[in-house]
Motif scaffolding. Structure first.
Motif, PDB file in Angstrom:
ATOM      1  N   VAL A  37       0.837  -1.206   0.000  1.00  0.00           N
ATOM      2  CA  VAL A  37       0.000   0.000   0.000  1.00  0.00           C
ATOM      3  C   VAL A  37       0.869   1.252   0.000  1.00  0.00           C
ATOM      4  CG1 VAL A  37      -1.599   1.347   1.413  1.00  0.00           C
ATOM      5  CG2 VAL A  37      -2.018  -1.078   1.038  1.00  0.00           C
ATOM      6  N   GLY A  38       1.935   1.234   0.823  1.00  0.00           N
ATOM      7  CA  GLY A  38       2.831   2.380   0.849  1.00  0.00           C
ATOM      8  C   GLY A  38       3.553   2.578  -0.471  1.00  0.00           C
ATOM      9  N   GLY A 189      -7.733   0.494   1.378  1.00  0.00           N
ATOM     10  CA  GLY A 189      -6.498   1.018   0.806  1.00  0.00           C
ATOM     11  C   GLY A 189      -6.314   2.493   1.099  1.00  0.00           C
ATOM     12  N   ARG A 190      -7.385   3.264   1.011  1.00  0.00           N
ATOM     13  CA  ARG A 190      -7.288   4.699   1.298  1.00  0.00           C
ATOM     14  C   ARG A 190      -6.906   4.953   2.745  1.00  0.00           C
ATOM     15  NH1 ARG A 190      -9.836   8.737   3.592  1.00  0.00           N
ATOM     16  NH2 ARG A 190     -11.425   7.347   4.454  1.00  0.00           N
ATOM     17  N   VAL A 191      -7.550   4.244   3.664  1.00  0.00           N
ATOM     18  CA  VAL A 191      -7.277   4.438   5.089  1.00  0.00           C
ATOM     19  C   VAL A 191      -5.855   4.017   5.435  1.00  0.00           C
ATOM     20  CG1 VAL A 191      -7.885   3.641   7.405  1.00  0.00           C
ATOM     21  CG2 VAL A 191      -9.680   4.306   5.815  1.00  0.00           C
ATOM     22  N   LEU A 196      -0.379   5.140   7.023  1.00  0.00           N
ATOM     23  CA  LEU A 196       1.043   4.878   6.835  1.00  0.00           C
ATOM     24  C   LEU A 196       1.811   6.157   6.532  1.00  0.00           C
ATOM     25  CD1 LEU A 196       3.087   2.570   6.760  1.00  0.00           C
ATOM     26  CD2 LEU A 196       2.645   2.342   4.319  1.00  0.00           C
ATOM     27  N   GLY A 197       1.257   7.006   5.665  1.00  0.00           N
ATOM     28  CA  GLY A 197       1.919   8.271   5.370  1.00  0.00           C
ATOM     29  C   GLY A 197       2.019   9.155   6.601  1.00  0.00           C
ATOM     30  N   ALA A 313      -2.193  -1.028  15.206  1.00  0.00           N
ATOM     31  CA  ALA A 313      -2.876   0.179  14.730  1.00  0.00           C
ATOM     32  C   ALA A 313      -3.434   0.012  13.317  1.00  0.00           C
ATOM     33  CB  ALA A 313      -1.927   1.379  14.813  1.00  0.00           C
ATOM     34  N   PRO A 314      -2.644  -0.434  12.318  1.00  0.00           N
ATOM     35  CA  PRO A 314      -3.256  -0.609  10.999  1.00  0.00           C
ATOM     36  C   PRO A 314      -4.321  -1.693  10.974  1.00  0.00           C
ATOM     37  CG  PRO A 314      -0.991  -1.436  11.022  1.00  0.00           C
ATOM     38  CD  PRO A 314      -1.184  -0.670  12.282  1.00  0.00           C
TER      39      PRO A 314
END
Length: 347
Positions: A37-38, A189-191, A196-197, A313-314
């Protein structure tokens, strides 16, 4: 019972069985997906700007990441190695200073007695205990390195061709449930991209802030302690508590009067991250309350150890998305849905 509901229940049952029988593998796969995802979050905008395919964008981002990490390591290796060697040489003196400082208090004397190596390992079993600990530690290190390699490979494969895996996931549910499944994957994916960012940005800010503060206070090994603080900053709430311990020990060995300043610096850093940086990110992604996140960390840590705490957390954000999109909107509110889309979907 409809075919849609049966297909969803079967999928949930299979996921539960797999997670029960091979939870460690599932967490490694999830870590690889998080890395993918990152990578996609950086590769897709870059590919669109350069007018190249997304696969080439993933390859370009991967190469750039390796080059940047190599450059940072080359620039910082000498300084960090010198600080690590200095820490190794100064550690006995620091421990003696800590012991002398603690021995002035009754509770400190009790702590010293509890951590005395002679009390921890009996003399007649010392050799066997040390050998067993060494073998176990070596196995853990090798296993951790293997997991890291697997996570990187999974991240690259998933980021290079996510459409194949999305189509495979859609085939596991009935056609009527596929629009909701596709919406859930897009929202997840958006979340995860936003979370992550935000974590990467917060880690960088924390490392710079802690390093500058420790340097201004005159604490030795400021660069090494800043790197430790930045790395553990990936773990919300618990990470800063862990990273402050080596800083306190170094400050205590240097000058006990520095300890309150060091603690204050870490508290200030945590408040800036928790009250400014994190809300800015969470307002655009998933709003994870402190109680919910700490509960998830405690649950994952008790069941899966350090990797569970790191991924709590994720995973908590992913669960929130699944509950919101799959249960609340898809079942409780029962919004009418369009016809099932074709399996040829965007990547």
């Amino acid at each position: 019972m409809s075919r849609t509901l049966i297909s969803v229940l079967i999928l949930l049952a299979v996921l539960l069985v797999v997670f029960t029988l091979a939870s460690g593998v599932v967490l490694v796969v999830f870590a690889g997906a998080l890395l993918a995802v990152g990578i996609r979050g950086l590769a897709c905008p870059l590919a669109h700007r350069l007018g190249i395919g997304e696969g080439w964008g993933v390859a370009l981002v991967s190469v750039l990441a390796l080059l940047i990490m190599g450059l940072v390591f080359w620039l910082a290796a000498d300084a960090l190695t010198a600080q690590a060697n200095s820490f190794r040489q100064e550690l006995p003196g620091l421990m003696d200073s800590v012991r002398r400082s603690l021995s002035q208090y009754s509770w400190g004397q009790w702590v010293i007695q509890q951590v005395d190596p002679r009390r921890l390992i009996p003399d007649d079993a010392a050799a066997g205990q040390v050998a067993s600990i060494a073998v176990t530690s070596l196995g853990g290190v090798l296993g951790g390195l293997g997991d890291v390699v697997l996570i990187v490979l999974l991240g690259l494969y998933l980021a290079s061709d996510p459409g194949t895996y999305r189509r495979a996931a859609l085939r596991l549910v009935s056609p009527a449930a596929r629009p909701r499944m596709l919406e859930l994957m897009d929202e997840a994916g958006r979340v995860l991209r936003g979370w992550l960012g935000g974590q990467m940005f917060a880690m960088a800010v924390t490392g710079v802030f802690i390093g500058s503060g420790l340097w201004a206070l005159g604490v030795p090994l400021a660069g090494l302690l800043a790197v430790i603080a930045a790395i553990f900053g990936f773990i919300p709430y618990i990470g800063p508590i862990i990273s402050v311990v080596p800083a306190i020990l170094v400050a205590l060995g240097q000058d006990p009067s520095l300890v309150p300043w060091v603690i204050g610096l870490f508290v200030l850093s945590q408040n800036i991250e928790g009250n400014i940086l994190t809300p800015m990110v969470q307002s655009r992604t998933a709003d994870l309350s402190p109680a919910y996140l700490l509960g998830a960390q405690a649950l994952m840590g008790s069941g899966f150890g350090l990797i569970g705490v790191v991924l709590a957390a994720p995973l908590a954000a992913l669960v929130m998305v699944a509950v919101k999109v799959g249960y609340v909107e898809g079942w409780v509110e029962a919004r009418p849905r369009e016809a099932a889309p074709p399996l040829v979907i965007r990547q």
